[in-house]
Design a protein around this motif. Structure first.
Motif, PDB file in Angstrom:
ATOM      1  N   VAL A 166      51.222  46.307  -3.978  1.00 46.33           N
ATOM      2  CA  VAL A 166      52.221  46.865  -3.665  1.00 46.33           C
ATOM      3  C   VAL A 166      52.574  47.948  -4.921  1.00 46.33           C
ATOM      4  O   VAL A 166      52.720  47.397  -6.060  1.00 46.33           O
ATOM      5  CB  VAL A 166      53.487  46.194  -3.399  1.00 46.33           C
ATOM      6  CG1 VAL A 166      53.951  47.392  -3.300  1.00 46.33           C
ATOM      7  CG2 VAL A 166      53.256  45.661  -1.887  1.00 46.33           C
ATOM      8  N   GLU A 167      52.514  49.174  -4.861  1.00 44.31           N
ATOM      9  CA  GLU A 167      52.857  49.959  -5.504  1.00 44.31           C
ATOM     10  C   GLU A 167      54.089  50.679  -4.948  1.00 44.31           C
ATOM     11  O   GLU A 167      54.352  51.390  -3.876  1.00 44.31           O
ATOM     12  CB  GLU A 167      52.042  51.369  -5.910  1.00 44.31           C
ATOM     13  CG  GLU A 167      50.781  50.632  -6.532  1.00 44.31           C
ATOM     14  CD  GLU A 167      49.890  52.659  -6.497  1.00 44.31           C
ATOM     15  OE1 GLU A 167      48.462  51.824  -7.918  1.00 44.31           O
ATOM     16  OE2 GLU A 167      49.804  53.164  -6.286  1.00 44.31           O
ATOM     17  N   GLY A 168      55.175  50.535  -5.896  1.00 46.20           N
ATOM     18  CA  GLY A 168      56.655  50.958  -5.509  1.00 46.20           C
ATOM     19  C   GLY A 168      57.660  52.695  -5.853  1.00 46.20           C
ATOM     20  O   GLY A 168      56.767  52.850  -6.098  1.00 46.20           O
ATOM     21  N   GLY A 169      57.918  53.233  -5.031  1.00 47.71           N
ATOM     22  CA  GLY A 169      57.683  54.435  -5.118  1.00 47.71           C
ATOM     23  C   GLY A 169      57.039  55.691  -5.417  1.00 47.71           C
ATOM     24  O   GLY A 169      55.939  55.297  -5.204  1.00 47.71           O
ATOM     25  N   CYS A 170      56.879  56.405  -6.377  1.00 44.46           N
ATOM     26  CA  CYS A 170      55.788  57.642  -6.224  1.00 44.46           C
ATOM     27  C   CYS A 170      57.529  58.358  -7.242  1.00 44.46           C
ATOM     28  O   CYS A 170      58.340  59.184  -7.569  1.00 44.46           O
ATOM     29  CB  CYS A 170      55.751  58.003  -4.523  1.00 44.46           C
ATOM     30  SG  CYS A 170      56.699  58.840  -4.689  1.00 44.46           S
ATOM     31  N   ASN A 171      56.249  59.231  -8.130  1.00 44.53           N
ATOM     32  CA  ASN A 171      56.342  60.696  -8.376  1.00 44.53           C
ATOM     33  C   ASN A 171      56.697  61.582  -8.089  1.00 44.53           C
ATOM     34  O   ASN A 171      56.281  61.399  -6.552  1.00 44.53           O
ATOM     35  CB  ASN A 171      55.498  60.781  -9.861  1.00 44.53           C
ATOM     36  CG  ASN A 171      55.535  59.978 -11.033  1.00 44.53           C
ATOM     37  OD1 ASN A 171      56.178  59.642 -11.471  1.00 44.53           O
ATOM     38  ND2 ASN A 171      53.819  59.990 -11.648  1.00 44.53           N
ATOM     39  N   GLY A 172      57.857  62.406  -8.341  1.00 42.88           N
ATOM     40  CA  GLY A 172      57.625  63.950  -7.372  1.00 42.88           C
ATOM     41  C   GLY A 172      56.780  65.114  -8.068  1.00 42.88           C
ATOM     42  O   GLY A 172      56.170  64.219  -8.816  1.00 42.88           O
ATOM     43  N   THR A 173      57.018  65.472  -7.237  1.00 42.23           N
ATOM     44  CA  THR A 173      55.721  66.884  -7.815  1.00 42.23           C
ATOM     45  C   THR A 173      56.378  68.156  -7.470  1.00 42.23           C
ATOM     46  O   THR A 173      57.086  68.116  -6.686  1.00 42.23           O
ATOM     47  CB  THR A 173      54.514  66.664  -7.000  1.00 42.23           C
ATOM     48  OG1 THR A 173      53.845  68.252  -7.530  1.00 42.23           O
ATOM     49  CG2 THR A 173      54.809  66.903  -5.272  1.00 42.23           C
ATOM     50  N   ALA A 253      58.918  61.511 -12.986  1.00 40.45           N
ATOM     51  CA  ALA A 253      59.426  60.199 -12.591  1.00 40.45           C
ATOM     52  C   ALA A 253      60.324  60.246 -12.004  1.00 40.45           C
ATOM     53  O   ALA A 253      61.332  61.499 -11.716  1.00 40.45           O
ATOM     54  CB  ALA A 253      59.901  59.269 -14.273  1.00 40.45           C
ATOM     55  N   PRO A 254      60.554  59.329 -10.359  1.00 41.92           N
ATOM     56  CA  PRO A 254      61.363  59.193  -9.870  1.00 41.92           C
ATOM     57  C   PRO A 254      62.745  59.449 -10.529  1.00 41.92           C
ATOM     58  O   PRO A 254      63.538  59.217  -9.750  1.00 41.92           O
ATOM     59  CB  PRO A 254      61.460  58.494  -8.942  1.00 41.92           C
ATOM     60  CG  PRO A 254      60.460  57.298  -9.467  1.00 41.92           C
ATOM     61  CD  PRO A 254      59.416  57.801 -10.504  1.00 41.92           C
ATOM     62  N   ALA A 279      58.389  71.994  -3.821  1.00 42.35           N
ATOM     63  CA  ALA A 279      58.861  70.695  -5.083  1.00 42.35           C
ATOM     64  C   ALA A 279      59.534  69.547  -3.664  1.00 42.35           C
ATOM     65  O   ALA A 279      59.402  69.815  -2.065  1.00 42.35           O
ATOM     66  CB  ALA A 279      59.580  70.988  -5.010  1.00 42.35           C
ATOM     67  N   ALA A 280      59.220  68.315  -4.191  1.00 43.32           N
ATOM     68  CA  ALA A 280      58.830  67.149  -2.843  1.00 43.32           C
ATOM     69  C   ALA A 280      59.743  66.432  -3.625  1.00 43.32           C
ATOM     70  O   ALA A 280      58.647  65.844  -4.903  1.00 43.32           O
ATOM     71  CB  ALA A 280      57.493  66.532  -2.816  1.00 43.32           C
ATOM     72  N   PRO A 281      60.384  65.648  -4.309  1.00 45.89           N
ATOM     73  CA  PRO A 281      60.855  64.453  -4.233  1.00 45.89           C
ATOM     74  C   PRO A 281      60.553  63.150  -4.829  1.00 45.89           C
ATOM     75  O   PRO A 281      60.021  63.313  -3.894  1.00 45.89           O
ATOM     76  CB  PRO A 281      62.569  64.668  -4.170  1.00 45.89           C
ATOM     77  CG  PRO A 281      63.147  64.955  -2.679  1.00 45.89           C
ATOM     78  CD  PRO A 281      61.580  65.917  -2.600  1.00 45.89           C
ATOM     79  N   GLY A 282      60.816  62.749  -5.480  1.00 47.79           N
ATOM     80  CA  GLY A 282      59.941  61.588  -5.909  1.00 47.79           C
ATOM     81  C   GLY A 282      61.013  60.194  -5.067  1.00 47.79           C
ATOM     82  O   GLY A 282      61.928  60.176  -4.327  1.00 47.79           O
ATOM     83  N   PHE A 307      51.522  56.579  -9.157  1.00 50.93           N
ATOM     84  CA  PHE A 307      51.937  57.759  -9.873  1.00 50.93           C
ATOM     85  C   PHE A 307      51.568  59.285  -9.275  1.00 50.93           C
ATOM     86  O   PHE A 307      52.401  60.207  -9.402  1.00 50.93           O
ATOM     87  CB  PHE A 307      51.230  58.077 -10.818  1.00 50.93           C
ATOM     88  CG  PHE A 307      50.811  56.764 -11.996  1.00 50.93           C
ATOM     89  CD1 PHE A 307      51.601  56.289 -12.638  1.00 50.93           C
ATOM     90  CD2 PHE A 307      49.686  55.612 -12.522  1.00 50.93           C
ATOM     91  CE1 PHE A 307      52.452  55.744 -13.528  1.00 50.93           C
ATOM     92  CE2 PHE A 307      50.240  54.780 -13.093  1.00 50.93           C
ATOM     93  CZ  PHE A 307      50.869  54.257 -13.909  1.00 50.93           C
ATOM     94  N   GLY A 308      51.224  59.401  -8.061  1.00 54.12           N
ATOM     95  CA  GLY A 308      50.521  60.148  -7.206  1.00 54.12           C
ATOM     96  C   GLY A 308      52.154  60.287  -6.005  1.00 54.12           C
ATOM     97  O   GLY A 308      52.586  59.341  -5.842  1.00 54.12           O
ATOM     98  N   TRP A 309      52.503  61.720  -5.749  1.00 51.09           N
ATOM     99  CA  TRP A 309      53.484  61.873  -4.559  1.00 51.09           C
ATOM    100  C   TRP A 309      52.974  61.160  -2.994  1.00 51.09           C
ATOM    101  O   TRP A 309      52.268  61.692  -2.797  1.00 51.09           O
ATOM    102  CB  TRP A 309      53.930  63.020  -4.597  1.00 51.09           C
ATOM    103  CG  TRP A 309      54.824  63.317  -3.304  1.00 51.09           C
ATOM    104  CD1 TRP A 309      56.258  63.900  -4.009  1.00 51.09           C
ATOM    105  CD2 TRP A 309      55.460  63.298  -2.299  1.00 51.09           C
ATOM    106  NE1 TRP A 309      57.095  63.376  -2.634  1.00 51.09           N
ATOM    107  CE2 TRP A 309      56.312  63.446  -1.815  1.00 51.09           C
ATOM    108  CE3 TRP A 309      53.906  63.607  -1.693  1.00 51.09           C
ATOM    109  CZ2 TRP A 309      56.590  63.573  -0.170  1.00 51.09           C
ATOM    110  CZ3 TRP A 309      53.800  63.633  -0.292  1.00 51.09           C
ATOM    111  CH2 TRP A 309      55.566  64.218   0.306  1.00 51.09           C
TER     112      TRP A 309
END
Length: 357
Positions: A166-173, A253-254, A279-282, A307-309
């Protein structure tokens, strides 16, 4: 020839890889997916352009979204690159554009759709277009605007590559353009003009010297990156360029809002003409949410940051707690030798089948 959803899921992955589906060219693969899902009597099907929603309606107490995008980045141009189309096998390793990002995950979705006529939770399968391009073109975004009611769920899983953990969340871009302006002249009389390309040098120097942060958010460490990704300028080999543009991508980072992340770039490039273009939020990890915690406990492993969006951010904006979980090494995404092992795809399918059975 159609897709065999009951075949070995690794062979199903290969069949998907053989269909070129660079962003903007998802029509054929969407047709194949819709045709295959339409033959399953336990699913209700909707299509919007090259995006597809398929749902069970069994009256279960909980509904889960399983989502994945059908598009890929452009094919590699490096001579000898193996991450192209059609796919190729080396022992049990499958090479091809989209092997990790994310046709292995899409194959798992399709196999689950075919194999689980009586899941223990109601399921919503979402296959969408235009993930690898500007956020405003996203097929999932379009579905959220036009068919919001079909996306209601208690929990979401995005089958992006995570190496089976499981990878939680994501960075924004976000993307920017930094522009320099000069004066055109014949290159034989360069002193009559001013070279806009040369004026990009201090921008590139600041970007090169910048030290990206690593930010801890809810116990997961998100690495940021800020890079020039494209340069354009000039009109001919004998003309001093009067304009030049460097395109910049910031993965943040989110813990930051879009406005806070934007401020980082504007401060770094103070004094230059800079415009944000996308732009897209994390998304914060949210692994303390009951549904996410239960899923982590069910599939095991130590959660990691994404790490990726990814569209866990978009699901989060819809009020759906979501995680990333899929086959393949995320570090291979978009690489010239993109590949996934057949066993990784099978293991992902087995883990989700156990959880949903």
């Amino acid at each position: 020839m159609g897709l065999d959803l009951h075949a070995d899921v690794a062979e199903l992955t290969a069949a998907l890889l053989d269909v070129e589906s660079v962003s903007g060219n998802e029509g054929r693969i969407a047709d194949l997916v819709a045709e295959a899902l339409g033959a399953l009597p336990h699913l209700k099907l909707w299509r919007d352009g090259d995006s597809i929603i398929a749902r069970t309606d069994l009256g279960r107490a909980e509904r889960v979204i399983l989502a994945g995008h059908l598009d890929t980045v452009p094919l590699p141009t490096t001579e000898g690159a193996r991450g192209t189309v059609p796919a190729s096998w080396q022992a049990d390793v499958l090479y091809g554009r989209g092997a990790t990002d994310m046709k292995g995950g899409v194959a798992v979705q399709l196999a689950l759709a075919a194999g689980l006529a009586e899941p223990n939770r109601d399921l919503t399968f979402v296959f969408y277009d235009h993930e690898e391009v500007e956020a405003e073109l996203s097929g999932l975004g379009r579905l959220a605007r036009r068919h919001r009611e079909l996306l209601d769920a208690d929990f979401g899983i995005l089958l992006e590559p995570t190496d089976g953990v499981v990878e939680g969340g994501c960075n924004g871009t976000m993307r920017f353009e930094a522009r320099s302006r000069g004066k055109a002249a014949h290159s034989a009389r360069a002193w009559m003009g001013h070279n806009a390309i040369h004026d990009l040098a201090p921008i590139l120097q600041r970007l090169s010297a910048y030290q990206p942060q690593t930010v801890s958010v809810e116990g997961l460490d998100y690495r940021e990156s800020l890079n020039a990704v494209k340069i354009r300028g000039g009109i001919a080999g004998n003309v001093i360029p009067d304009q030049a543009v460097v395109e910049i991508n910031y993965r943040f980072a989110p813990d930051k809002s879009i406005e806070q992340a934007e401020a980082v770039v504007f401060e770094l490039l103070d004094g230059f003409e800079v415009v944000r273009t996308d732009a897209a939020p994390g998304a914060r990890p949210g692994l303390d949410q009951p549904a996410a915690a239960a899923f982590v406990a069910a599939v095991g492993g130590e959660p990691k940051p994404k790490f990726g969006w990814t569209d866990v951010a978009r699901l989060g904006q819809l009020g759906i707690p979501a995680v990333n979980f899929g086959p393949g090494d995320p570090l291979l995404a978009h690489s010239d030798d993109e590949h996934v092992s057949g066993q990784a795809v099978r293991d992902c399918l087995a883990a989700l089948t156990r959880w949903l059975s």
